[in-house]
Design an enzyme around this catalytic site. Structure first.
Site, mmCIF file in Angstrom:
data_model
loop_
_atom_site.group_PDB
_atom_site.id
_atom_site.type_symbol
_atom_site.label_atom_id
_atom_site.label_comp_id
_atom_site.label_asym_id
_atom_site.label_seq_id
_atom_site.Cartn_x
_atom_site.Cartn_y
_atom_site.Cartn_z
ATOM 1 N N ARG A 155 0.832 -1.213 0.000
ATOM 2 C CA ARG A 155 0.000 0.000 0.000
ATOM 3 C C ARG A 155 0.868 1.265 0.000
ATOM 4 O O ARG A 155 0.517 2.281 0.614
ATOM 5 C CB ARG A 155 -0.955 0.014 1.213
ATOM 6 N N SER A 225 -11.017 -1.470 2.862
ATOM 7 C CA SER A 225 -10.316 -1.625 4.146
ATOM 8 C C SER A 225 -9.988 -0.249 4.710
ATOM 9 O O SER A 225 -9.340 0.550 4.028
ATOM 10 C CB SER A 225 -8.994 -2.378 3.960
ATOM 11 N N GLU A 321 -5.416 2.981 6.098
ATOM 12 C CA GLU A 321 -5.020 2.862 4.685
ATOM 13 C C GLU A 321 -5.577 4.062 3.913
ATOM 14 O O GLU A 321 -4.984 4.554 2.962
ATOM 15 C CB GLU A 321 -5.593 1.571 4.089
HETATM 16 P P1 FAD Z 1 -9.134 8.406 -4.835
HETATM 17 O O1 FAD Z 1 -9.761 8.016 -3.547
HETATM 18 O O2 FAD Z 1 -9.858 9.351 -5.715
HETATM 19 O O3 FAD Z 1 -7.681 8.984 -4.539
HETATM 20 C C1 FAD Z 1 -6.809 8.326 -3.654
HETATM 21 C C2 FAD Z 1 -5.563 9.195 -3.435
HETATM 22 O O4 FAD Z 1 -4.825 9.303 -4.649
HETATM 23 C C3 FAD Z 1 -5.895 10.632 -3.029
HETATM 24 O O5 FAD Z 1 -4.895 11.071 -2.140
HETATM 25 C C4 FAD Z 1 -5.838 11.407 -4.337
HETATM 26 O O6 FAD Z 1 -5.478 12.756 -4.145
HETATM 27 C C5 FAD Z 1 -4.728 10.657 -5.082
HETATM 28 N N1 FAD Z 1 -4.962 10.658 -6.543
HETATM 29 C C6 FAD Z 1 -6.012 10.126 -7.206
HETATM 30 N N2 FAD Z 1 -5.851 10.255 -8.538
HETATM 31 C C7 FAD Z 1 -4.676 10.914 -8.714
HETATM 32 C C8 FAD Z 1 -3.954 11.348 -9.855
HETATM 33 N N3 FAD Z 1 -4.397 11.145 -11.107
HETATM 34 N N4 FAD Z 1 -2.770 11.972 -9.663
HETATM 35 C C9 FAD Z 1 -2.291 12.178 -8.421
HETATM 36 N N5 FAD Z 1 -2.936 11.799 -7.291
HETATM 37 C C10 FAD Z 1 -4.116 11.189 -7.434
HETATM 38 N N6 FAD Z 1 -7.755 -1.135 -2.632
HETATM 39 C C11 FAD Z 1 -6.877 -2.142 -2.805
HETATM 40 O O7 FAD Z 1 -5.669 -1.924 -2.923
HETATM 41 N N7 FAD Z 1 -7.309 -3.440 -2.846
HETATM 42 C C12 FAD Z 1 -8.599 -3.775 -2.735
HETATM 43 O O8 FAD Z 1 -8.942 -4.947 -2.783
HETATM 44 C C13 FAD Z 1 -9.542 -2.728 -2.559
HETATM 45 N N8 FAD Z 1 -10.860 -2.999 -2.418
HETATM 46 C C14 FAD Z 1 -11.758 -1.995 -2.240
HETATM 47 C C15 FAD Z 1 -13.105 -2.301 -2.105
HETATM 48 C C16 FAD Z 1 -14.055 -1.307 -1.939
HETATM 49 C C17 FAD Z 1 -15.516 -1.688 -1.787
HETATM 50 C C18 FAD Z 1 -13.645 0.050 -1.913
HETATM 51 C C19 FAD Z 1 -14.657 1.147 -1.780
HETATM 52 C C20 FAD Z 1 -12.292 0.383 -2.019
HETATM 53 C C21 FAD Z 1 -11.330 -0.631 -2.187
HETATM 54 N N9 FAD Z 1 -9.965 -0.357 -2.306
HETATM 55 C C22 FAD Z 1 -9.064 -1.385 -2.515
HETATM 56 C C23 FAD Z 1 -9.477 1.027 -2.195
HETATM 57 C C24 FAD Z 1 -9.569 1.825 -3.525
HETATM 58 O O9 FAD Z 1 -10.466 1.233 -4.419
HETATM 59 C C25 FAD Z 1 -8.211 1.928 -4.211
HETATM 60 O O10 FAD Z 1 -7.274 2.523 -3.356
HETATM 61 C C26 FAD Z 1 -8.292 2.740 -5.505
HETATM 62 O O11 FAD Z 1 -7.073 2.644 -6.197
HETATM 63 C C27 FAD Z 1 -8.636 4.215 -5.240
HETATM 64 O O12 FAD Z 1 -8.946 4.798 -6.485
HETATM 65 P P2 FAD Z 1 -9.683 6.202 -6.583
HETATM 66 O O13 FAD Z 1 -9.539 6.650 -7.997
HETATM 67 O O14 FAD Z 1 -11.037 6.162 -6.047
HETATM 68 O O15 FAD Z 1 -8.729 7.087 -5.648
HETATM 69 N N1 EPU Z 2 -11.315 -11.691 9.274
HETATM 70 C C1 EPU Z 2 -12.057 -11.890 10.399
HETATM 71 N N2 EPU Z 2 -13.173 -11.123 10.585
HETATM 72 C C2 EPU Z 2 -13.558 -10.178 9.704
HETATM 73 C C3 EPU Z 2 -12.780 -9.981 8.556
HETATM 74 C C4 EPU Z 2 -11.661 -10.745 8.354
HETATM 75 O O1 EPU Z 2 -11.734 -12.712 11.232
HETATM 76 O O2 EPU Z 2 -14.570 -9.522 9.960
HETATM 77 C C5 EPU Z 2 -10.120 -12.491 9.066
HETATM 78 C C6 EPU Z 2 -10.411 -13.833 8.404
HETATM 79 O O3 EPU Z 2 -9.639 -14.785 9.099
HETATM 80 C C7 EPU Z 2 -9.853 -13.702 7.011
HETATM 81 C C8 EPU Z 2 -8.735 -12.680 7.193
HETATM 82 O O4 EPU Z 2 -9.209 -11.805 8.228
HETATM 83 O O5 EPU Z 2 -9.387 -14.899 6.521
HETATM 84 C C9 EPU Z 2 -8.397 -11.866 5.979
HETATM 85 O O6 EPU Z 2 -9.583 -11.272 5.446
HETATM 86 P P1 EPU Z 2 -9.700 -10.920 3.889
HETATM 87 O O7 EPU Z 2 -9.337 -12.108 3.063
HETATM 88 O O8 EPU Z 2 -11.022 -10.297 3.645
HETATM 89 O O9 EPU Z 2 -8.538 -9.879 3.654
HETATM 90 P P2 EPU Z 2 -8.123 -8.577 4.431
HETATM 91 O O10 EPU Z 2 -6.762 -8.787 5.000
HETATM 92 O O11 EPU Z 2 -9.181 -8.087 5.349
HETATM 93 C C10 EPU Z 2 -6.875 -7.561 2.375
HETATM 94 C C11 EPU Z 2 -6.820 -6.219 1.708
HETATM 95 C C12 EPU Z 2 -8.034 -6.062 0.805
HETATM 96 C C13 EPU Z 2 -8.015 -7.151 -0.256
HETATM 97 C C14 EPU Z 2 -8.058 -8.517 0.451
HETATM 98 C C15 EPU Z 2 -7.938 -9.673 -0.509
HETATM 99 C C16 EPU Z 2 -5.620 -4.740 3.188
HETATM 100 C C17 EPU Z 2 -5.706 -3.613 4.169
HETATM 101 N N3 EPU Z 2 -6.778 -5.167 2.701
HETATM 102 O O12 EPU Z 2 -8.029 -7.540 3.219
HETATM 103 O O13 EPU Z 2 -7.950 -4.797 0.162
HETATM 104 O O14 EPU Z 2 -9.119 -7.049 -1.122
HETATM 105 O O15 EPU Z 2 -6.942 -8.600 1.391
HETATM 106 O O16 EPU Z 2 -6.630 -9.760 -0.963
HETATM 107 O O17 EPU Z 2 -4.526 -5.189 2.879
HETATM 108 C C18 EPU Z 2 -8.528 -2.509 0.439
HETATM 109 O O18 EPU Z 2 -7.312 -2.277 0.418
HETATM 110 O O19 EPU Z 2 -9.390 -1.591 0.531
HETATM 111 C C19 EPU Z 2 -8.986 -3.882 0.355
HETATM 112 C C20 EPU Z 2 -10.266 -4.232 0.401
#
Ligand code: FAD
Ligand code: EPU
Length: 344
Positions: A155, A225, A321
């Site tokens: 991240r 997250s 995050e």
């Molecule tokens: P924004 O929120 O619009 O911006 C994020 C940051 O980047 C801000 O500081 C902004 O100023 C900067 N920024 C944005 N665009 C630019 C640009 N063009 N130039 C310079 N700076 C910029 N993340 C994961 O890594 N893994 C996941 O599995 C994951 N799952 C998600 C699930 C859900 C339901 C949600 C809501 C979010 C999840 N995220 C996850 C977080 C998010 O989707 C990612 O971090 C995504 O890349 C953010 O994109 P955004 O365009 O919305 O960024």
């Molecule tokens: N768990 C619990 N209770 C909960 C949730 C999770 O016990 O309510 C435990 C379970 O044991 C599970 C483990 O946590 O097996 C891991 O959960 P999960 O697989 O959902 O992954 P995570 O660590 O919570 C991370 C990333 C996610 C990404 C998933 C899948 C971070 C901060 N988050 O979540 O990214 O989608 O792995 O790879 O690293 C995001 O960054 O916004 C995001 C959603």
């Protein structure tokens, strides 16, 4: 006139000025105009990794620079993608176009330009695996810089550090190797047979898992997250395992391991816990949701309560995050959560 800032928490937050740009030229004009008036400037994609703690006293630039160009070589597909394309649309386009490599990263909200910034990751793959280069617009000079080494970490990247202020990501170069190896290391993906699995099967599975446990921000506001998973020394892991032998751990090397923030929060009994309109999601404790017309302050208060509860029970610090944005720009999220007066 004040305009509402797009954000996946669904918060009612406003910017003094908001402009949507569809080309580098428009970005240049908007940015120079704001800079000339010494206005604070922020560029965003979909606001899906951002918590606006208050209204923004400056200009929000919404990046919608589009375009996907593919160059095929004997060994790989090289893509140049406009920073304002939707990430999931790009994943779909590549998987349907028989260019595998992004399938594990399906259904992550947000724009392509944001993917390198926090080195998005899911289901065993991080953006850095496919990173080729990132094109940045430099405010001070109006020039485009090409960055080959994003210095990616968990991240983290150089775009959160050296190139955080005064730069906009305008295009992202991605390299997808023709010699495709499925990544089946995470969770339920382990059940696939590496010999027969296709990228489409992984894509479909990842979408299904994500839909089953993560709330759709269009239905229930959230930003994924809320906290990172903490990386701690092996000595801390050993102490915790002595008390909680079933605690999930993800070894990083001999010296440290990643813990699961979701598990730690869940063990504090906080699923469903609510402060004002903000709540801990019932299905996934690491996701904070806008349950009922939450304010930014409700979310900050809930995050602080969670952080304090986890410190008290496990002596482990959770770090957000999500990027916190104050009235003039990004603010230090850890510091804000440490503060007891709750002001933002
Ligand atoms: P924004 O929120 O619009 O911006 C994020 C940051 O980047 C801000 O500081 C902004 O100023 C900067 N920024 C944005 N665009 C630019 C640009 N063009 N130039 C310079 N700076 C910029 N993340 C994961 O890594 N893994 C996941 O599995 C994951 N799952 C998600 C699930 C859900 C339901 C949600 C809501 C979010 C999840 N995220 C996850 C977080 C998010 O989707 C990612 O971090 C995504 O890349 C953010 O994109 P955004 O365009 O919305 O960024
Ligand atoms: N768990 C619990 N209770 C909960 C949730 C999770 O016990 O309510 C435990 C379970 O044991 C599970 C483990 O946590 O097996 C891991 O959960 P999960 O697989 O959902 O992954 P995570 O660590 O919570 C991370 C990333 C996610 C990404 C998933 C899948 C971070 C901060 N988050 O979540 O990214 O989608 O792995 O790879 O690293 C995001 O960054 O916004 C995001 C959603």
């Amino acid at each position: 006139m004040k305009q509402k800032i797009p954000n996946s928490f669904g918060l009612d937050v406003y910017a003094q000025h908001l402009v949507t740009v569809t080309s580098v030229e428009e970005l240049h004009v908007a940015w120079q105009q704001a800079a000339a008036k010494q206005m604070p400037i922020m560029i965003i994609g979909e606001g899906s990794n951002t918590l606006f703690t208050t209204d923004f006293q400056g200009m929000i630039i919404v990046n919608r620079i589009k375009g996907i160009a593919v160059n095929e070589t004997s060994t790989d597909w090289q893509l140049k993608v406009g920073a304002g394309e939707k990430w999931h649309d790009l994943v779909t386009y590549t998987v349907e176009g028989a260019m595998p490599g992004l399938e594990n990263l399906a259904l992550i909200p947000g724009c392509v330009g944001s993917a390198p910034i926090q080195n998005i990751g899911a289901y065993g793959v991080e953006f850095k695996k496919v990173a080729n280069y990132v094109e940045l617009y430099e405010l001070a000079t109006g020039k485009i810089l090409t960055i080959d080494d994003g210095q990616y970490g968990y991240r983290d990247s150089i775009f959160k550090q050296k190139y955080a202020d005064g730069y906009a990501v305008v295009a992202v170069g991605i390299r997808l190797a023709k010699k495709w190896q499925p990544v089946l290391t995470y969770g339920e993906l382990k059940n696939f047979d590496a010999q027969t699995v296709t990228a489409k099967m992984i894509f479909d599975k990842v979408c299904a898992i994500r839909r089953s446990k993560l709330p759709d921000p269009h239905v229930l506001g959230n930003a994924g997250s809320f906290f990172k998973n903490p990386i701690v020394d092996q000595s801390v892991v050993n102490t915790l395992l002595a008390h909680y032998p079933t605690m999930p751990i993800y070894p990083q090397n001999n010296q440290c391991a990643k813990l699961s923030s979701g598990w730690l929060i869940d063990q504090c009994g906080l699923k469903g816990y609510q402060i004002g309109g903000a709540a801990v999601h019932q299905q996934h404790a690491l996701v904070l949701v806008n349950q009922n017309r939450a304010t930014s302050q409700d979310i900050v208060d809930l995050a602080r309560y969670i952080r304090d509860s986890v410190v008290q029970k496990f002596a482990v610090n959770l770090s957000p995050e999500i990027r916190f944005i104050g009235q003039f720009g990004e603010i230090n999220a850890d510091k804000l959560l440490e503060r007891v007066d709750g002001t933002s």
